[in-house]
Design a protein around this motif. Sequence first.
Motif, PDB file in Angstrom:
ATOM      1  N   ASN A 295      43.197  47.013  41.085  1.00 34.47           N
ATOM      2  CA  ASN A 295      41.820  47.017  40.561  1.00 34.47           C
ATOM      3  C   ASN A 295      41.016  48.183  41.119  1.00 34.47           C
ATOM      4  OD1 ASN A 295      41.983  44.776  38.968  1.00 34.47           O
ATOM      5  ND2 ASN A 295      41.034  43.367  40.418  1.00 34.47           N
ATOM      6  N   TYR A 299      39.419  50.741  38.577  1.00 35.25           N
ATOM      7  CA  TYR A 299      37.971  50.808  38.317  1.00 35.25           C
ATOM      8  C   TYR A 299      37.287  51.967  39.065  1.00 35.25           C
ATOM      9  CZ  TYR A 299      38.909  46.453  36.008  1.00 35.25           C
ATOM     10  OH  TYR A 299      39.429  45.514  35.151  1.00 35.25           O
ATOM     11  N   ASP A 325      36.643  50.992  47.512  1.00 40.56           N
ATOM     12  CA  ASP A 325      36.717  52.058  46.503  1.00 40.56           C
ATOM     13  C   ASP A 325      35.335  52.650  46.243  1.00 40.56           C
ATOM     14  OD1 ASP A 325      35.334  50.726  44.244  1.00 40.56           O
ATOM     15  OD2 ASP A 325      37.067  49.404  44.174  1.00 40.56           O
ATOM     16  N   ILE A 330      30.482  46.227  40.618  1.00 37.10           N
ATOM     17  CA  ILE A 330      30.336  45.020  39.793  1.00 37.10           C
ATOM     18  C   ILE A 330      28.841  44.697  39.693  1.00 37.10           C
ATOM     19  CG2 ILE A 330      30.980  42.559  39.567  1.00 37.10           C
ATOM     20  CD1 ILE A 330      33.399  43.309  41.475  1.00 37.10           C
ATOM     21  N   PHE A 343      37.273  36.379  33.577  1.00 39.77           N
ATOM     22  CA  PHE A 343      36.022  37.127  33.750  1.00 39.77           C
ATOM     23  C   PHE A 343      36.308  38.631  33.730  1.00 39.77           C
ATOM     24  CE2 PHE A 343      33.426  39.691  36.596  1.00 39.77           C
ATOM     25  CZ  PHE A 343      32.215  39.586  35.944  1.00 39.77           C
ATOM     26  N   ARG A 344      35.537  39.359  32.939  1.00 41.71           N
ATOM     27  CA  ARG A 344      35.565  40.820  32.949  1.00 41.71           C
ATOM     28  C   ARG A 344      34.107  41.272  32.915  1.00 41.71           C
ATOM     29  NH1 ARG A 344      38.540  44.665  30.172  1.00 41.71           N
ATOM     30  NH2 ARG A 344      38.767  45.452  32.280  1.00 41.71           N
ATOM     31  N   ALA A 345      33.718  42.104  33.870  1.00 42.92           N
ATOM     32  CA  ALA A 345      32.313  42.518  33.950  1.00 42.92           C
ATOM     33  C   ALA A 345      31.948  43.422  32.770  1.00 42.92           C
ATOM     34  CB  ALA A 345      32.075  43.243  35.272  1.00 42.92           C
ATOM     35  N   ALA A 348      32.877  47.041  33.080  1.00 43.48           N
ATOM     36  CA  ALA A 348      34.322  47.307  32.971  1.00 43.48           C
ATOM     37  C   ALA A 348      34.709  47.339  31.486  1.00 43.48           C
ATOM     38  CB  ALA A 348      35.109  46.236  33.705  1.00 43.48           C
ATOM     39  N   GLY A 355      42.311  45.016  30.823  1.00 45.30           N
ATOM     40  CA  GLY A 355      42.417  43.985  31.856  1.00 45.30           C
ATOM     41  C   GLY A 355      42.472  42.614  31.232  1.00 45.30           C
ATOM     42  N   THR A 356      42.938  41.638  32.042  1.00 41.50           N
ATOM     43  CA  THR A 356      43.081  40.275  31.521  1.00 41.50           C
ATOM     44  C   THR A 356      42.016  39.356  32.104  1.00 41.50           C
ATOM     45  OG1 THR A 356      44.542  39.675  33.337  1.00 41.50           O
ATOM     46  CG2 THR A 356      45.577  40.555  31.353  1.00 41.50           C
ATOM     47  N   GLY A 357      41.412  39.777  33.218  1.00 42.28           N
ATOM     48  CA  GLY A 357      40.436  38.908  33.886  1.00 42.28           C
ATOM     49  C   GLY A 357      41.111  37.767  34.641  1.00 42.28           C
ATOM     50  N   LEU A 358      42.403  37.927  34.948  1.00 36.36           N
ATOM     51  CA  LEU A 358      43.128  36.847  35.637  1.00 36.36           C
ATOM     52  C   LEU A 358      43.535  37.225  37.064  1.00 36.36           C
ATOM     53  CD1 LEU A 358      45.441  35.722  32.689  1.00 36.36           C
ATOM     54  CD2 LEU A 358      43.409  34.559  33.542  1.00 36.36           C
ATOM     55  N   GLY A 359      43.560  38.531  37.337  1.00 39.27           N
ATOM     56  CA  GLY A 359      44.066  39.000  38.633  1.00 39.27           C
ATOM     57  C   GLY A 359      43.326  38.439  39.838  1.00 39.27           C
ATOM     58  N   LEU A 360      42.004  38.421  39.787  1.00 40.67           N
ATOM     59  CA  LEU A 360      41.244  37.953  40.953  1.00 40.67           C
ATOM     60  C   LEU A 360      41.324  36.435  41.108  1.00 40.67           C
ATOM     61  CD1 LEU A 360      38.070  40.234  40.871  1.00 40.67           C
ATOM     62  CD2 LEU A 360      40.040  40.364  42.386  1.00 40.67           C
ATOM     63  N   THR A 384      33.073  49.262  45.535  1.00 31.69           N
ATOM     64  CA  THR A 384      33.351  47.858  45.852  1.00 31.69           C
ATOM     65  C   THR A 384      34.319  47.791  47.020  1.00 31.69           C
ATOM     66  OG1 THR A 384      33.202  47.412  43.485  1.00 31.69           O
ATOM     67  CG2 THR A 384      34.220  45.701  44.815  1.00 31.69           C
TER      68      THR A 384
HETATM   69  P1  ADP Z   1      41.228  42.528  35.250  1.00 33.41           P
HETATM   70  O1  ADP Z   1      41.098  43.640  36.215  1.00 33.41           O
HETATM   71  O2  ADP Z   1      42.598  42.391  34.701  1.00 33.41           O
HETATM   72  O3  ADP Z   1      40.189  42.549  34.180  1.00 33.41           O
HETATM   73  P2  ADP Z   1      40.602  40.833  37.494  1.00 33.41           P
HETATM   74  O4  ADP Z   1      40.553  39.340  37.594  1.00 33.41           O
HETATM   75  O5  ADP Z   1      41.497  41.536  38.432  1.00 33.41           O
HETATM   76  O6  ADP Z   1      40.967  41.157  35.993  1.00 33.41           O
HETATM   77  O7  ADP Z   1      39.134  41.369  37.697  1.00 33.41           O
HETATM   78  C1  ADP Z   1      38.095  40.758  36.988  1.00 33.41           C
HETATM   79  C2  ADP Z   1      36.950  41.718  36.747  1.00 33.41           C
HETATM   80  O8  ADP Z   1      36.284  42.012  37.987  1.00 33.41           O
HETATM   81  C3  ADP Z   1      37.368  43.056  36.182  1.00 33.41           C
HETATM   82  O9  ADP Z   1      37.532  43.021  34.781  1.00 33.41           O
HETATM   83  C4  ADP Z   1      36.199  43.938  36.624  1.00 33.41           C
HETATM   84  O10 ADP Z   1      35.107  43.748  35.768  1.00 33.41           O
HETATM   85  C5  ADP Z   1      35.819  43.351  37.974  1.00 33.41           C
HETATM   86  N1  ADP Z   1      36.472  44.066  39.094  1.00 33.41           N
HETATM   87  C6  ADP Z   1      37.500  43.660  39.839  1.00 33.41           C
HETATM   88  N2  ADP Z   1      37.788  44.546  40.821  1.00 33.41           N
HETATM   89  C7  ADP Z   1      36.900  45.556  40.680  1.00 33.41           C
HETATM   90  C8  ADP Z   1      36.652  46.774  41.402  1.00 33.41           C
HETATM   91  N3  ADP Z   1      37.386  47.134  42.452  1.00 33.41           N
HETATM   92  N4  ADP Z   1      35.629  47.551  40.985  1.00 33.41           N
HETATM   93  C9  ADP Z   1      34.854  47.196  39.925  1.00 33.41           C
HETATM   94  N5  ADP Z   1      35.035  46.058  39.214  1.00 33.41           N
HETATM   95  C10 ADP Z   1      36.050  45.249  39.582  1.00 33.41           C
END
Ligand code: ADP
Length: 392
Positions: A295, A299, A325, A330, A343-345, A348, A355-360, A384
């Motif tokens: 991420n 990002y 980074d 966010i 969730f995807r901001a 982003a 992105g899938t919004g599942l990684g975090l 971030t």
């Molecule tokens: P993905 O990256 O696949 O969309 P994640 O669950 O990893 O899904 O992250 C969710 C959201 O959080 C991202 O879509 C982004 O909006 C925000 N995000 C995560 N990490 C960062 C980062 N390092 N800098 C900015 N935004 C981030």
Amino acid sequence: MAPKLNKIKNQTESPEEETPKKEFEELRGTREALLNILEDVEEARKEAEEERDKTLAIIENFPEGLLFFGGENELSSINPKARDFFNLEPENILGKDIGALRKISSLQPLMEILGEELEVYQKELKIREGLVLEVSTIAITSAEEKVGALVILRDVTREKIIERLKTEFVSIAAHQLRTPLSAIKWTLRMILDGDLGEIQQEQRKFLEGTYGSNERMIKLINDLLNVTRIEEGRFLYDIKSQDIIDIVKKVIDSLKQIAKRKRVKFSFKIPKKEIPQVEVDSEKISLAIQNLVDNAIHYTKSGGEVKVSLSYSKKEKQILFSVKDTGIGIPKEQQRRVFTRFFRAANAIRAETEGTGLGLFIAKNIVEAHGGKIWFESVENKGTTFYFTLRA
Ligand code: ADP
């Protein structure tokens, strides 16, 4: 004419005769005033009774279970819906405190999660097969003083069944998609490696694009499968003693090329002090670290920087991992949703990043399953930093 006569009569009366009459009048006035007050009191009492009956009727007929605990944490009322959940008779339980209620077998699980202090929270509780309750506790205050606590029991059995069916559907669909996607991947790989004959530059360009799209689809499917495993409680952990520096190094090595291609400065500060071994599932922790570092690179725009670091606190007996980074950040108003599924901001999405919004969501579950904590600090357009801790 009468008032005139009266006047004359009054003038002829002596002061001695006047006094008892005056007193009498005063008494009569007082009596009337008292009667008026009594009438008002009676009216207020009736109104209060009506209000009380109305409140009781609302509580009695409320479609969710309600329990009210008084200031000493004694059960002072319970409505029929709550009694039905536990097959209870009111006379056996009213006035008893949490300790005494815990001795009643049907109430024991609820009392266990309420704890002695009736803290405010929300939790799910499976009472028996076919009955899942969502338990919420609310502190009731009057003039800023706590007068008791209200426990609300909501039957979420149906919602849970639907959720399970949805998870099962996603799991089956993802499994079914994985096999053909793997077949596509390996066929493309063979063509790109020239195993099926020479390919031209133009053909290679298109095939590489297709290979990349297929890889992203495989990642999505794997993320979905991990999420369904987490939701169904099947995300098993194989915990062993591991060297965390080694784990981080491997992840860093696997992402170096991506950072280089994006022209993002990428570094890992290996701690000078020795770090003890940690009890972790190396595959899962690698996945959490991979999601966070990936991420950070993803990002951050070209020319930016990503710094990974590890430190150990002997005093707290824990390892602190961080990835900082200089990326898009966010947005503040969306930060509380960062760890939720899908969730995807907005920034982003605007930046047209994939992105899938599942990684975090996955990373948070992995870290917490290891007894650690995960959090972040972020300023939009500045950068971030994600952190997590592990016991060591
Ligand atoms: P993905 O990256 O696949 O969309 P994640 O669950 O990893 O899904 O992250 C969710 C959201 O959080 C991202 O879509 C982004 O909006 C925000 N995000 C995560 N990490 C960062 C980062 N390092 N800098 C900015 N935004 C981030």
